[in-house]
Design a protein around this motif. Structure first.
Motif, PDB file in Angstrom:
ATOM      1  N   ASP A   8      14.162  -2.430  -4.856  1.00 22.73           N
ATOM      2  CA  ASP A   8      13.031  -2.983  -5.625  1.00 22.73           C
ATOM      3  C   ASP A   8      11.913  -1.951  -5.751  1.00 22.73           C
ATOM      4  O   ASP A   8      11.328  -1.749  -6.815  1.00 22.73           O
ATOM      5  N   PHE A   9      11.608  -1.315  -4.633  1.00 24.41           N
ATOM      6  CA  PHE A   9      10.556  -0.289  -4.580  1.00 24.41           C
ATOM      7  C   PHE A   9      10.864   0.811  -5.602  1.00 24.41           C
ATOM      8  O   PHE A   9      10.031   1.194  -6.423  1.00 24.41           O
ATOM      9  N   LEU A  10      12.111   1.306  -5.571  1.00 23.19           N
ATOM     10  CA  LEU A  10      12.447   2.444  -6.443  1.00 23.19           C
ATOM     11  C   LEU A  10      12.616   2.018  -7.898  1.00 23.19           C
ATOM     12  O   LEU A  10      12.383   2.809  -8.809  1.00 23.19           O
ATOM     13  N   GLU A  11      12.969   0.764  -8.096  1.00 24.29           N
ATOM     14  CA  GLU A  11      13.079   0.277  -9.473  1.00 24.29           C
ATOM     15  C   GLU A  11      11.694   0.253 -10.124  1.00 24.29           C
ATOM     16  O   GLU A  11      11.508   0.674 -11.263  1.00 24.29           O
ATOM     17  N   LYS A  12      10.710  -0.200  -9.356  1.00 23.38           N
ATOM     18  CA  LYS A  12       9.329  -0.224  -9.860  1.00 23.38           C
ATOM     19  C   LYS A  12       8.836   1.202 -10.135  1.00 23.38           C
ATOM     20  O   LYS A  12       8.192   1.483 -11.154  1.00 23.38           O
ATOM     21  N   LEU A  13       9.177   2.087  -9.217  1.00 23.51           N
ATOM     22  CA  LEU A  13       8.748   3.477  -9.350  1.00 23.51           C
ATOM     23  C   LEU A  13       9.397   4.134 -10.573  1.00 23.51           C
ATOM     24  O   LEU A  13       8.754   4.889 -11.309  1.00 23.51           O
ATOM     25  N   ALA A  14      10.664   3.810 -10.794  1.00 18.48           N
ATOM     26  CA  ALA A  14      11.379   4.389 -11.951  1.00 18.48           C
ATOM     27  C   ALA A  14      10.742   3.912 -13.245  1.00 18.48           C
ATOM     28  O   ALA A  14      10.540   4.708 -14.181  1.00 18.48           O
ATOM     29  N   SER A  15      10.383   2.623 -13.304  1.00 20.20           N
ATOM     30  CA  SER A  15       9.813   2.170 -14.583  1.00 20.20           C
ATOM     31  C   SER A  15       8.409   2.737 -14.766  1.00 20.20           C
ATOM     32  O   SER A  15       7.997   3.030 -15.892  1.00 20.20           O
ATOM     33  N   LYS A  16       7.693   2.959 -13.676  1.00 16.48           N
ATOM     34  CA  LYS A  16       6.380   3.608 -13.796  1.00 16.48           C
ATOM     35  C   LYS A  16       6.553   5.036 -14.333  1.00 16.48           C
ATOM     36  O   LYS A  16       5.806   5.477 -15.225  1.00 16.48           O
ATOM     37  N   GLU A  60       0.834  -1.225   0.000  1.00 14.46           N
ATOM     38  CA  GLU A  60       0.000   0.000   0.000  1.00 14.46           C
ATOM     39  C   GLU A  60       0.857   1.258   0.000  1.00 14.46           C
ATOM     40  O   GLU A  60       0.493   2.272  -0.607  1.00 14.46           O
ATOM     41  N   THR A  61       1.985   1.188   0.681  1.00 12.85           N
ATOM     42  CA  THR A  61       2.899   2.342   0.685  1.00 12.85           C
ATOM     43  C   THR A  61       3.414   2.562  -0.732  1.00 12.85           C
ATOM     44  O   THR A  61       3.468   3.694  -1.226  1.00 12.85           O
ATOM     45  N   TYR A  62       3.759   1.453  -1.391  1.00 10.83           N
ATOM     46  CA  TYR A  62       4.229   1.586  -2.775  1.00 10.83           C
ATOM     47  C   TYR A  62       3.139   2.213  -3.651  1.00 10.83           C
ATOM     48  O   TYR A  62       3.377   3.139  -4.412  1.00 10.83           O
ATOM     49  N   GLN A  63       1.914   1.688  -3.504  1.00 10.23           N
ATOM     50  CA  GLN A  63       0.799   2.174  -4.330  1.00 10.23           C
ATOM     51  C   GLN A  63       0.561   3.671  -4.109  1.00 10.23           C
ATOM     52  O   GLN A  63       0.308   4.426  -5.045  1.00 10.23           O
ATOM     53  N   ASN A  64       0.701   4.062  -2.878  1.00  6.27           N
ATOM     54  CA  ASN A  64       0.537   5.466  -2.507  1.00  6.27           C
ATOM     55  C   ASN A  64       1.607   6.324  -3.211  1.00  6.27           C
ATOM     56  O   ASN A  64       1.298   7.361  -3.828  1.00  6.27           O
ATOM     57  N   ALA A  65       2.849   5.862  -3.158  1.00 10.82           N
ATOM     58  CA  ALA A  65       3.941   6.612  -3.812  1.00 10.82           C
ATOM     59  C   ALA A  65       3.701   6.678  -5.312  1.00 10.82           C
ATOM     60  O   ALA A  65       3.850   7.734  -5.942  1.00 10.82           O
ATOM     61  N   GLU A  66       3.293   5.559  -5.885  1.00 10.13           N
ATOM     62  CA  GLU A  66       3.062   5.515  -7.339  1.00 10.13           C
ATOM     63  C   GLU A  66       1.912   6.442  -7.732  1.00 10.13           C
ATOM     64  O   GLU A  66       1.947   7.123  -8.756  1.00 10.13           O
ATOM     65  N   ASN A  67       0.902   6.473  -6.878  1.00 14.79           N
ATOM     66  CA  ASN A  67      -0.236   7.352  -7.151  1.00 14.79           C
ATOM     67  C   ASN A  67       0.173   8.825  -7.129  1.00 14.79           C
ATOM     68  O   ASN A  67      -0.218   9.618  -7.986  1.00 14.79           O
ATOM     69  N   ILE A 126      12.101  19.591 -16.092  1.00 14.84           N
ATOM     70  CA  ILE A 126      13.021  18.726 -16.850  1.00 14.84           C
ATOM     71  C   ILE A 126      13.373  17.454 -16.093  1.00 14.84           C
ATOM     72  O   ILE A 126      13.868  16.509 -16.685  1.00 14.84           O
ATOM     73  N   ILE A 127      13.133  17.447 -14.772  1.00 15.90           N
ATOM     74  CA  ILE A 127      13.524  16.266 -13.977  1.00 15.90           C
ATOM     75  C   ILE A 127      12.387  15.842 -13.055  1.00 15.90           C
ATOM     76  O   ILE A 127      11.839  16.670 -12.310  1.00 15.90           O
ATOM     77  N   TRP A 128      12.042  14.555 -13.102  1.00 12.74           N
ATOM     78  CA  TRP A 128      11.193  13.955 -12.064  1.00 12.74           C
ATOM     79  C   TRP A 128      12.127  13.262 -11.094  1.00 12.74           C
ATOM     80  O   TRP A 128      12.947  12.444 -11.513  1.00 12.74           O
ATOM     81  N   SER A 129      11.975  13.562  -9.824  1.00 13.65           N
ATOM     82  CA  SER A 129      12.834  12.890  -8.860  1.00 13.65           C
ATOM     83  C   SER A 129      12.024  11.918  -8.015  1.00 13.65           C
ATOM     84  O   SER A 129      10.911  12.217  -7.591  1.00 13.65           O
ATOM     85  N   LEU A 130      12.615  10.757  -7.774  1.00 11.33           N
ATOM     86  CA  LEU A 130      11.880   9.645  -7.162  1.00 11.33           C
ATOM     87  C   LEU A 130      11.989   9.590  -5.651  1.00 11.33           C
ATOM     88  O   LEU A 130      11.108   9.051  -4.986  1.00 11.33           O
ATOM     89  N   ALA A 131      13.100  10.088  -5.094  1.00 17.47           N
ATOM     90  CA  ALA A 131      13.321   9.834  -3.664  1.00 17.47           C
ATOM     91  C   ALA A 131      14.408  10.746  -3.122  1.00 17.47           C
ATOM     92  O   ALA A 131      15.225  11.267  -3.876  1.00 17.47           O
ATOM     93  N   ASN A 132      14.414  10.903  -1.803  1.00 15.74           N
ATOM     94  CA  ASN A 132      15.437  11.727  -1.160  1.00 15.74           C
ATOM     95  C   ASN A 132      16.096  10.990  -0.004  1.00 15.74           C
ATOM     96  O   ASN A 132      15.420  10.579   0.945  1.00 15.74           O
ATOM     97  N   GLU A 133      17.421  10.810  -0.096  1.00 17.78           N
ATOM     98  CA  GLU A 133      18.238  10.228   0.983  1.00 17.78           C
ATOM     99  C   GLU A 133      17.624   8.960   1.549  1.00 17.78           C
ATOM    100  O   GLU A 133      17.361   8.865   2.747  1.00 17.78           O
TER     101      GLU A 133
END
Ligand code: GCB
Length: 621
Positions: free
Chosen positions: A441-449, A402-409, A425-432
């Motif tokens: 794994d979480f961020l890999e999924k987010l990057a491909s989304k 659910e946390t992943y789904q929330n981030a993806e949403n 020009i840049i979408w950023s996925l995460a900070n520190e």
């Protein structure tokens, strides 16, 4: 056939996919910024409800899951009908708060409040045609919103910084509508962001609320972008909601004399390509915008758009095929003409961006969550490039789906809203975020989304550094996440959390990727007006020295394409408790929260003036 050729032929379809795909319109998005809408901003009645008495009955069952909710459920917005009736709330007698606006800076009582507040707005709505459709659009509510219209639940939205909307065609009355929202800004370990951040948890309906009335077949979303700077082909796609297929749309860029009429397909989608040979490209030097006009039988939507490309080539960053250095600054969405707090208007956004521009900046890192749409729109008009990010910050729960789904949403809503902004020009996925298999794994999924939603922009994430075990003088940026992104960005605090500023004289950098490098944060605190020598912490002189040392060190990094020091102006944070110095503010601004310039401001401004001369030799700062 030689093996090499077979291999290349196999790659061909893949290349074509990359070249022809783009940010596609979506049924989840409603482009509302430039539509004629009815504003539902202004005073709303509010009831502060820490025990959620208006939401749960005394057995702690939500009223909105009962078949016949009682009058005591706040969303029914009930009034007593007899003098002996017991009813323990009355919106008409309650206090009010302004929308848009956070509650913390509007009421002393709510300064630290984290919990639920009920908002209620009464309004009339006159539909022009019986066939019109209506939507209620929210620019952003922090954090969870339970939304009700005329006693019926429209839905729940989670995530404090992105827009959402509900269709209300069947519920809307011409008079006396009651829109009730329970806004809850409680923090949760599984949420995005999680419990711990370094910014104020401003609650409330912080962004604009609009009633959007459209014809039954209407232009819901669109995307437009320049595919190549050289041949100036512009691809545009439009989504007609309610279409059955075969309806005509006319798409035009009048200033360039470009017009095309096409039929939409069964999904309401139509795509065209313009040969925009005479288009002037958008850039910080010349932020040219064109009107893009979309017209269907019943509807019309006009927006302003810019045309530019962004790409990397080895360690270079290219805007319109030319090398670019990002003279950036990180910014929190905190400034209000009415006092500190969330940006409420285009004017507030302009103030922050004017401060950034006065540093000779051409870039802002909008940290740590998607900012108000006014920020992005104003930046685009001013020629300021934008990094936009989602609040995947520090210690997210990587294993909770659910946390992943929330981030993806949140990612999808951010990209959905801003995919047509040339400035971004840049979408950023995460900070520190701490490296672990689950986090990767979480961020890999987010990057491909992110790439699936929009492959016309670059991806990044603010990573961290460590020192080489065999040589403490070498700082290394190595992270599996670096493989997934286009720009290797990292935060570092040499001179503040990591040694004294002089340490920067001795550190060298090892960043083993053939990609551009960006320093997404560095800095240190100073209280404006507090002076002393450069070794006295919290003084402007200490911060000034820290900037001088850090800039000299970072400028030596191979492949450095820019910086966004931390941060433009002091901002509120519950982690900053030192009385007399911090007083609830993170003091790392080069400006105070009211805009007083600290000495570091001038160091950065001059550094950027030199960079500007180097990259834009014809412009004198
Ligand atoms: C960081 C965080 C930022 C903080 C900053 C600080 O690394 O990314 O959100 O506010 O440091 O001031 O400590």
């Amino acid at each position: 056939m030689p093996n090499k050729i077979v291999f290349l032929l196999r790659l061909l379809p893949l290349l074509l996919i990359v070249l022809t795909s783009q940010a596609t319109p979506s049924t989840q998005v409603l482009q509302a910024y430039n539509r004629d809408t009815i504003s539902l901003n202004g005073d709303w009645q509010v009831i502060v409800d820490p025990y959620e008495n208006g939401f749960y009955n005394y057995r702690y069952k939500p009223f909105d899951q009962q078949k016949n909710p009682p009058a005591s459920a706040f969303f029914t917005d009930s009034k007593v009908t007899s003098s002996s009736q017991l009813l323990e709330y009355d919106f008409d007698k309650a206090d009010s708060l302004e929308v848009p606006g956070d509650w913390n800076t509007q009421s002393d009582m709510l300064y630290y409040y984290e919990g639920s507040v009920w908002y209620r707005k009464k309004f009339d709505a006159h539909l022009e045609q019986a066939s019109d459709r209506s939507f209620i659009y929210f620019g952003g509510i922090n954090y969870r919103a339970d939304v009700y219209l005329n006693g019926k639940k429209l839905g729940i939205h989670v995530g404090g910084f992105t827009p959402f909307h509900y269709e209300v065609t069947d519920l809307l009355k011409s008079q006396g509508n009651s829109l009730v929202i329970k806004v809850d800004n409680s923090r949760h370990a599984d949420a995005v962001p999680t419990l711990n951040t370094d910014w104020w948890n401003y609650g409330g309906i912080t962004r604009d609320v609009k009633l959007v009335i459209v014809p039954n077949v209407f232009i819901r979303d669109f995307s437009i972008h320049l595919a190549s700077a050289k041949d100036k082909k512009v691809t545009a796609e439009v989504l007609l909601d309610g279409a059955v297929g075969g309806e005509m749309v006319e798409l035009s860029i009048p200033e360039l004399n470009l017009v095309q009429s096409v039929k939409v397909d069964n999904n309401g989608l139509a795509t065209v390509e313009f040969d925009a040979k005479s288009a002037q490209l958008w850039s910080p030097k010349s932020p040219k915008l064109y009107s893009f006009k979309m017209k269907s039988e019943q509807d019309e939507l006009i927006d302003s758009v810019g045309f530019r490309t962004i790409a990397t080539f080895g360690k270079q960053l290219l805007l319109n095929d030319e090398p670019l250095f990002l003279r950036g600054i990180s910014v929190h969405e905190e400034y209000s003409a009415k006092g500190n707090g969330r940006v409420r208007s285009a004017g507030d956004a302009r103030q922050l961006l004017n401060w950034a521009a006065s540093l000779n900046s051409n870039f802002v890192r909008l940290a740590h969550y998607p900012h108000n749409e006014h920020m992005v729109r104003q930046a685009e008009e001013m020629g300021i490039l934008v990094w936009s990010e989602i609040p995947v910050y520090w210690t997210i729960n990587w294993t909770n789906s659910e946390t992943y789904q929330n981030a993806e949403n949140q990612l999808s809503e951010m990209i959905g809203r801003d995919k047509n902004r040339a400035a971004v020009i840049i979408w950023s996925l995460a900070n520190e975020t701490p490296v672990s298999e689950q986090r990767n794994d979480f961020l890999e999924k987010l990057a491909s989304k992110a790439r699936e939603l929009d492959n016309t922009r670059l991806l990044s994430a603010a990573m961290e550094k460590h020192y080489r075990e065999d040589d403490a003088g070498v700082a290394v940026v190595e992270d599996p996440l670096a493989e997934l992104v286009d720009i290797v960005s990292f935060n570092q605090y040499i001179g503040w959390y990591d040694g004294l500023p002089e340490k920067a004289d001795r550190v060298n950098w090892q960043i083993p990727y053939n990609k551009p490098v960006f320093v997404s944060e560095f800095g240190g605190g100073a209280k404006a007006g507090y002076h002393g020598d450069k070794n006295t912490i919290w003084t402007e002189e200490f911060q000034q020295n820290l900037y001088q040392k850090n800039l000299a060190m970072l400028d030596r990094i191979d492949g450095l394409v820019g910086l966004s020091p931390w941060i433009l102006s002091d901002f509120r944070s519950p982690r900053r408790l030192l009385t007399g110095i911090q007083d609830d503010f993170n003091r790392k601004g080069v400006l105070s929260n009211t805009g007083e310039k600290k000495k570091a401001f001038f160091v950065l401004r001059d550094f950027y003036a030199d960079k500007r001369k180097l990259y834009e030799p014809t412009i004198t700062p």
